[in-house]
Design a protein around this motif. Structure first.
Motif, mmCIF file in Angstrom:
data_model
loop_
_atom_site.group_PDB
_atom_site.id
_atom_site.type_symbol
_atom_site.label_atom_id
_atom_site.label_comp_id
_atom_site.label_asym_id
_atom_site.label_seq_id
_atom_site.Cartn_x
_atom_site.Cartn_y
_atom_site.Cartn_z
ATOM 1 N N GLY A 22 0.791 -1.224 0.000
ATOM 2 C CA GLY A 22 0.000 0.000 0.000
ATOM 3 C C GLY A 22 0.826 1.278 0.000
ATOM 4 N N ASP A 23 2.153 1.165 0.188
ATOM 5 C CA ASP A 23 3.016 2.355 0.143
ATOM 6 C C ASP A 23 3.082 2.923 -1.261
ATOM 7 O OD1 ASP A 23 3.662 2.088 2.817
ATOM 8 O OD2 ASP A 23 5.757 1.527 2.473
ATOM 9 N N ARG A 24 3.209 4.235 -1.358
ATOM 10 C CA ARG A 24 3.558 4.873 -2.628
ATOM 11 C C ARG A 24 5.072 4.974 -2.623
ATOM 12 N NH1 ARG A 24 1.928 6.337 -7.146
ATOM 13 N NH2 ARG A 24 -0.231 6.100 -6.539
ATOM 14 N N VAL A 25 5.703 4.409 -3.632
ATOM 15 C CA VAL A 25 7.164 4.376 -3.734
ATOM 16 C C VAL A 25 7.610 5.496 -4.666
ATOM 17 C CG1 VAL A 25 9.159 2.988 -4.400
ATOM 18 C CG2 VAL A 25 7.164 1.895 -3.345
ATOM 19 N N HIS A 26 8.472 6.363 -4.163
ATOM 20 C CA HIS A 26 9.025 7.481 -4.937
ATOM 21 C C HIS A 26 10.477 7.170 -5.263
ATOM 22 C CE1 HIS A 26 5.631 10.247 -4.238
ATOM 23 N NE2 HIS A 26 5.499 9.517 -3.143
ATOM 24 N N LEU A 27 10.803 7.191 -6.540
ATOM 25 C CA LEU A 27 12.161 6.945 -6.991
ATOM 26 C C LEU A 27 12.854 8.278 -7.222
ATOM 27 C CD1 LEU A 27 11.141 4.197 -9.526
ATOM 28 C CD2 LEU A 27 12.234 3.818 -7.311
ATOM 29 N N ASN A 28 14.173 8.298 -7.070
ATOM 30 C CA ASN A 28 14.925 9.542 -7.229
ATOM 31 C C ASN A 28 16.094 9.304 -8.171
ATOM 32 O OD1 ASN A 28 16.395 11.859 -7.048
ATOM 33 N ND2 ASN A 28 16.439 11.933 -4.833
ATOM 34 N N GLY A 29 15.980 9.802 -9.393
ATOM 35 C CA GLY A 29 17.038 9.630 -10.376
ATOM 36 C C GLY A 29 18.054 10.747 -10.376
ATOM 37 N N SER A 30 17.929 11.714 -9.476
ATOM 38 C CA SER A 30 18.809 12.889 -9.530
ATOM 39 C C SER A 30 20.263 12.575 -9.180
ATOM 40 C CB SER A 30 18.280 14.001 -8.621
ATOM 41 O OG SER A 30 18.359 13.618 -7.264
ATOM 42 N N SER A 60 11.837 11.917 -11.017
ATOM 43 C CA SER A 60 11.309 11.323 -9.780
ATOM 44 C C SER A 60 9.932 10.706 -9.989
ATOM 45 C CB SER A 60 11.241 12.388 -8.681
ATOM 46 O OG SER A 60 12.523 12.860 -8.379
ATOM 47 N N PRO A 61 9.866 9.538 -10.612
ATOM 48 C CA PRO A 61 8.571 8.873 -10.785
ATOM 49 C C PRO A 61 8.136 8.175 -9.498
ATOM 50 C CG PRO A 61 10.268 7.470 -11.653
ATOM 51 C CD PRO A 61 10.948 8.756 -11.208
ATOM 52 N N SER A 62 6.920 7.671 -9.504
ATOM 53 C CA SER A 62 6.421 6.928 -8.343
ATOM 54 C C SER A 62 5.470 5.833 -8.815
ATOM 55 C CB SER A 62 5.712 7.867 -7.363
ATOM 56 O OG SER A 62 4.535 8.389 -7.946
ATOM 57 N N PHE A 63 5.236 4.883 -7.908
ATOM 58 C CA PHE A 63 4.240 3.848 -8.177
ATOM 59 C C PHE A 63 3.667 3.370 -6.856
ATOM 60 C CE2 PHE A 63 8.195 1.485 -7.725
ATOM 61 C CZ PHE A 63 7.841 0.362 -6.992
ATOM 62 N N LEU A 64 2.485 2.772 -6.924
ATOM 63 C CA LEU A 64 1.815 2.233 -5.755
ATOM 64 C C LEU A 64 2.200 0.760 -5.608
ATOM 65 C CD1 LEU A 64 -0.219 2.678 -3.455
ATOM 66 C CD2 LEU A 64 -1.996 1.903 -5.043
ATOM 67 N N ALA A 65 2.736 0.386 -4.448
ATOM 68 C CA ALA A 65 3.099 -1.009 -4.160
ATOM 69 C C ALA A 65 1.828 -1.740 -3.746
ATOM 70 C CB ALA A 65 4.160 -1.055 -3.069
ATOM 71 N N ASP A 66 1.055 -2.181 -4.740
ATOM 72 C CA ASP A 66 -0.279 -2.726 -4.476
ATOM 73 C C ASP A 66 -0.333 -4.244 -4.493
ATOM 74 O OD1 ASP A 66 0.115 -3.080 -7.190
ATOM 75 O OD2 ASP A 66 -1.849 -2.298 -7.776
ATOM 76 N N GLN A 67 0.830 -4.896 -4.577
ATOM 77 C CA GLN A 67 0.868 -6.353 -4.623
ATOM 78 C C GLN A 67 2.119 -6.836 -3.888
ATOM 79 O OE1 GLN A 67 -1.494 -8.305 -6.046
ATOM 80 N NE2 GLN A 67 -0.430 -10.162 -5.478
ATOM 81 N N LEU A 68 1.996 -7.901 -3.116
ATOM 82 C CA LEU A 68 3.165 -8.485 -2.459
ATOM 83 C C LEU A 68 4.110 -9.054 -3.516
ATOM 84 C CD1 LEU A 68 1.421 -10.409 0.458
ATOM 85 C CD2 LEU A 68 2.590 -8.203 0.569
ATOM 86 N N GLY A 69 5.393 -8.978 -3.252
ATOM 87 C CA GLY A 69 6.389 -9.513 -4.176
ATOM 88 C C GLY A 69 7.461 -8.484 -4.456
ATOM 89 N N VAL A 70 8.150 -8.667 -5.566
ATOM 90 C CA VAL A 70 9.267 -7.790 -5.919
ATOM 91 C C VAL A 70 8.975 -7.055 -7.219
ATOM 92 C CG1 VAL A 70 11.721 -7.692 -6.517
ATOM 93 C CG2 VAL A 70 10.936 -9.258 -4.736
ATOM 94 N N TYR A 71 9.118 -5.743 -7.179
ATOM 95 C CA TYR A 71 9.056 -4.891 -8.355
ATOM 96 C C TYR A 71 10.502 -4.637 -8.783
ATOM 97 C CZ TYR A 71 4.196 -3.751 -7.144
ATOM 98 O OH TYR A 71 2.856 -3.809 -6.856
ATOM 99 N N ALA A 72 10.821 -4.860 -10.047
ATOM 100 C CA ALA A 72 12.163 -4.612 -10.571
ATOM 101 C C ALA A 72 12.102 -3.356 -11.437
ATOM 102 C CB ALA A 72 12.652 -5.795 -11.383
#
Length: 90
Positions: A22-30, A60-72
């Motif tokens: 349920g976390d929103r994951v924010h990535l940082n490419g800077s 800085s994109p983001s995505f919702l971690a809406d499923q158990l497992g690993v996002y690559a």
């Protein structure tokens, strides 16, 4: 469910992070060197989710971690391919 605090992630080319379902994951490419300033984030999601990344061509994109497992998540950089694994737990 309360909105969780974002997980901010940046650093070396190979990373692994753990977040909660349920976390929103924010990535940082800077901190990566992308001389063209044209960010092309890509994501492979766990089975059972459509995993849509918001602003995948921004620093800085983001995505919702809406499923158990690993996002690559990957980002082509001047130094090679940045690879970020995001493990989602309950």
């Amino acid at each position: 469910m309360d909105t969780p605090a974002p997980e901010e992630m940046s650093g070396p080319l190979h990373q692994k992070h753990v977040v909660q379902l349920g976390d929103r994951v924010h990535l940082n490419g800077s901190l990566f060197t992308v001389s063209s300033n044209q960010y092309e984030w890509h994501m492979i999601c766990p089975d059972g989710t459509e995993g849509q990344m918001m602003n995948a061509t921004m620093v800085s994109p983001s995505f919702l971690a809406d499923q158990l497992g690993v996002y690559a998540v990957t980002l082509p950089t001047d130094d090679g391919l940045a690879e970020i694994l995001v493990e989602v737990q309950e």
